[in-house]
Scaffold this motif. Structure first.
Motif, PDB file in Angstrom:
ATOM      1  N   THR A  52      20.187  97.398  39.518  1.00 59.66           N
ATOM      2  CA  THR A  52      19.595  97.922  38.291  1.00 59.66           C
ATOM      3  C   THR A  52      19.641  96.914  37.146  1.00 59.66           C
ATOM      4  O   THR A  52      18.860  97.008  36.190  1.00 59.66           O
ATOM      5  N   CYS A  53      20.514  95.938  37.216  1.00 58.22           N
ATOM      6  CA  CYS A  53      20.693  94.980  36.105  1.00 58.22           C
ATOM      7  C   CYS A  53      19.396  94.331  35.626  1.00 58.22           C
ATOM      8  O   CYS A  53      19.210  94.187  34.407  1.00 58.22           O
ATOM      9  N   PRO A  54      18.458  93.932  36.504  1.00 59.39           N
ATOM     10  CA  PRO A  54      17.220  93.330  35.993  1.00 59.39           C
ATOM     11  C   PRO A  54      16.394  94.268  35.097  1.00 59.39           C
ATOM     12  O   PRO A  54      15.549  93.803  34.338  1.00 59.39           O
ATOM     13  N   GLU A  55      16.650  95.576  35.167  1.00 61.92           N
ATOM     14  CA  GLU A  55      15.938  96.535  34.329  1.00 61.92           C
ATOM     15  C   GLU A  55      16.563  96.674  32.941  1.00 61.92           C
ATOM     16  O   GLU A  55      16.051  97.423  32.107  1.00 61.92           O
ATOM     17  N   LEU A  56      17.669  95.957  32.708  1.00 64.06           N
ATOM     18  CA  LEU A  56      18.384  96.014  31.433  1.00 64.06           C
ATOM     19  C   LEU A  56      18.328  94.626  30.795  1.00 64.06           C
ATOM     20  O   LEU A  56      19.161  93.771  31.082  1.00 64.06           O
ATOM     21  N   PRO A  57      17.341  94.369  29.944  1.00 63.26           N
ATOM     22  CA  PRO A  57      17.107  93.021  29.420  1.00 63.26           C
ATOM     23  C   PRO A  57      18.305  92.386  28.705  1.00 63.26           C
ATOM     24  O   PRO A  57      18.433  91.164  28.687  1.00 63.26           O
ATOM     25  N   SER A  58      19.180  93.187  28.128  1.00 60.10           N
ATOM     26  CA  SER A  58      20.320  92.627  27.396  1.00 60.10           C
ATOM     27  C   SER A  58      21.405  92.073  28.319  1.00 60.10           C
ATOM     28  O   SER A  58      22.232  91.272  27.886  1.00 60.10           O
ATOM     29  N   VAL A  59      21.408  92.484  29.583  1.00 64.52           N
ATOM     30  CA  VAL A  59      22.469  92.075  30.507  1.00 64.52           C
ATOM     31  C   VAL A  59      22.161  90.681  31.053  1.00 64.52           C
ATOM     32  O   VAL A  59      21.168  90.474  31.743  1.00 64.52           O
ATOM     33  N   LEU A  60      23.042  89.738  30.715  1.00 62.73           N
ATOM     34  CA  LEU A  60      22.887  88.357  31.167  1.00 62.73           C
ATOM     35  C   LEU A  60      23.619  88.111  32.473  1.00 62.73           C
ATOM     36  O   LEU A  60      23.184  87.312  33.294  1.00 62.73           O
ATOM     37  N   SER A  61      24.745  88.781  32.663  1.00 65.88           N
ATOM     38  CA  SER A  61      25.456  88.736  33.941  1.00 65.88           C
ATOM     39  C   SER A  61      26.350  89.962  34.037  1.00 65.88           C
ATOM     40  O   SER A  61      26.727  90.561  33.021  1.00 65.88           O
ATOM     41  N   PHE A  62      26.661  90.322  35.278  1.00 66.06           N
ATOM     42  CA  PHE A  62      27.456  91.521  35.522  1.00 66.06           C
ATOM     43  C   PHE A  62      28.133  91.368  36.869  1.00 66.06           C
ATOM     44  O   PHE A  62      27.500  90.976  37.847  1.00 66.06           O
ATOM     45  N   SER A  63      29.423  91.652  36.920  1.00 66.59           N
ATOM     46  CA  SER A  63      30.128  91.650  38.197  1.00 66.59           C
ATOM     47  C   SER A  63      31.293  92.627  38.133  1.00 66.59           C
ATOM     48  O   SER A  63      31.819  92.934  37.062  1.00 66.59           O
ATOM     49  N   VAL A  64      31.660  93.118  39.311  1.00 63.94           N
ATOM     50  CA  VAL A  64      32.796  94.024  39.448  1.00 63.94           C
ATOM     51  C   VAL A  64      33.794  93.365  40.380  1.00 63.94           C
ATOM     52  O   VAL A  64      33.422  92.868  41.445  1.00 63.94           O
ATOM     53  N   GLN A  65      35.055  93.371  39.962  1.00 61.63           N
ATOM     54  CA  GLN A  65      36.136  92.787  40.742  1.00 61.63           C
ATOM     55  C   GLN A  65      37.083  93.888  41.200  1.00 61.63           C
ATOM     56  O   GLN A  65      37.393  94.801  40.433  1.00 61.63           O
ATOM     57  N   ARG A  66      37.544  93.803  42.443  1.00 64.46           N
ATOM     58  CA  ARG A  66      38.536  94.735  42.978  1.00 64.46           C
ATOM     59  C   ARG A  66      39.905  94.088  42.836  1.00 64.46           C
ATOM     60  O   ARG A  66      40.093  92.937  43.206  1.00 64.46           O
ATOM     61  N   THR A  67      40.855  94.826  42.283  1.00 62.02           N
ATOM     62  CA  THR A  67      42.222  94.336  42.200  1.00 62.02           C
ATOM     63  C   THR A  67      43.120  95.321  42.940  1.00 62.02           C
ATOM     64  O   THR A  67      42.786  96.496  43.066  1.00 62.02           O
ATOM     65  N   ALA A  68      44.231  94.819  43.432  1.00 61.14           N
ATOM     66  CA  ALA A  68      45.174  95.692  44.127  1.00 61.14           C
ATOM     67  C   ALA A  68      45.786  96.651  43.121  1.00 61.14           C
ATOM     68  O   ALA A  68      46.133  96.264  42.006  1.00 61.14           O
ATOM     69  N   GLU A 103      28.220  90.496  30.582  1.00 58.93           N
ATOM     70  CA  GLU A 103      27.827  89.562  29.533  1.00 58.93           C
ATOM     71  C   GLU A 103      26.477  90.027  29.008  1.00 58.93           C
ATOM     72  O   GLU A 103      25.531  90.199  29.778  1.00 58.93           O
ATOM     73  N   VAL A 104      26.403  90.252  27.696  1.00 62.60           N
ATOM     74  CA  VAL A 104      25.175  90.765  27.091  1.00 62.60           C
ATOM     75  C   VAL A 104      24.719  89.855  25.958  1.00 62.60           C
ATOM     76  O   VAL A 104      25.521  89.142  25.354  1.00 62.60           O
ATOM     77  N   SER A 105      23.430  89.912  25.666  1.00 65.15           N
ATOM     78  CA  SER A 105      22.868  89.084  24.599  1.00 65.15           C
ATOM     79  C   SER A 105      23.443  89.476  23.239  1.00 65.15           C
ATOM     80  O   SER A 105      23.703  88.620  22.405  1.00 65.15           O
ATOM     81  N   SER A 106      23.639  90.772  23.029  1.00 61.55           N
ATOM     82  CA  SER A 106      24.294  91.272  21.819  1.00 61.55           C
ATOM     83  C   SER A 106      24.666  92.731  22.059  1.00 61.55           C
ATOM     84  O   SER A 106      24.057  93.399  22.915  1.00 61.55           O
ATOM     85  N   LEU A 107      25.633  93.223  21.295  1.00 60.84           N
ATOM     86  CA  LEU A 107      25.989  94.639  21.419  1.00 60.84           C
ATOM     87  C   LEU A 107      24.829  95.537  21.019  1.00 60.84           C
ATOM     88  O   LEU A 107      24.593  96.568  21.649  1.00 60.84           O
ATOM     89  N   ALA A 108      24.089  95.154  19.999  1.00 65.16           N
ATOM     90  CA  ALA A 108      22.944  95.970  19.560  1.00 65.16           C
ATOM     91  C   ALA A 108      21.898  96.071  20.666  1.00 65.16           C
ATOM     92  O   ALA A 108      21.372  97.163  20.927  1.00 65.16           O
TER      93      ALA A 108
END
Length: 110
Positions: free
Chosen positions: A30-46, A66-71
């Protein structure tokens, strides 16, 4: 560039595999449908070991957005694709903490 970090806990009874499959197949897609999102990842931790027990608790997840701006991101949060993500997410997990900040320089990535 603004960085948003969420610490995520699965709801009781939700299998990690279910959540992780949704992250890979739906959340990332879905990230490409959200223009403000420059990068996104989820990490699993123990998960932390319970006091007096050898077995660890279920994993804890950390997502880094990572987003272009909060607004701009707040605008994207009103969109139907984002609202669908929220609806799905709320059935599996909850954000237990949020940190917002700015990256110092470009960082490093090999």
């Amino acid at each position: 560039m603004t960085i948003i970090i969420h610490r995520i806990r699965l709801l009781d009874g939700v299998a990690p595999d279910r959540f992780e499959t949704w992250v890979r197949d739906v959340d990332y897609a879905t990230c490409p449908e959200l223009p403000s999102v420059l990068s996104f990842s989820v990490q699993r931790t123990a998960g932390p070991a319970a006091e007096g027990h050898a077995a660890a608790e279920p994993p804890v997840y950390v997502e880094i957005i990572e987003v272009s701006s909060l607004a701009d991101f707040e605008h994207d949060m009103q969109s139907p694709p984002f609202q669908k993500l929220v609806s799905d997410f709320d059935q599996m997990a909850e954000v237990v903490s949020e940190t917002v900040g700015d990256r110092i320089g470009d960082g490093y990535r090999a």
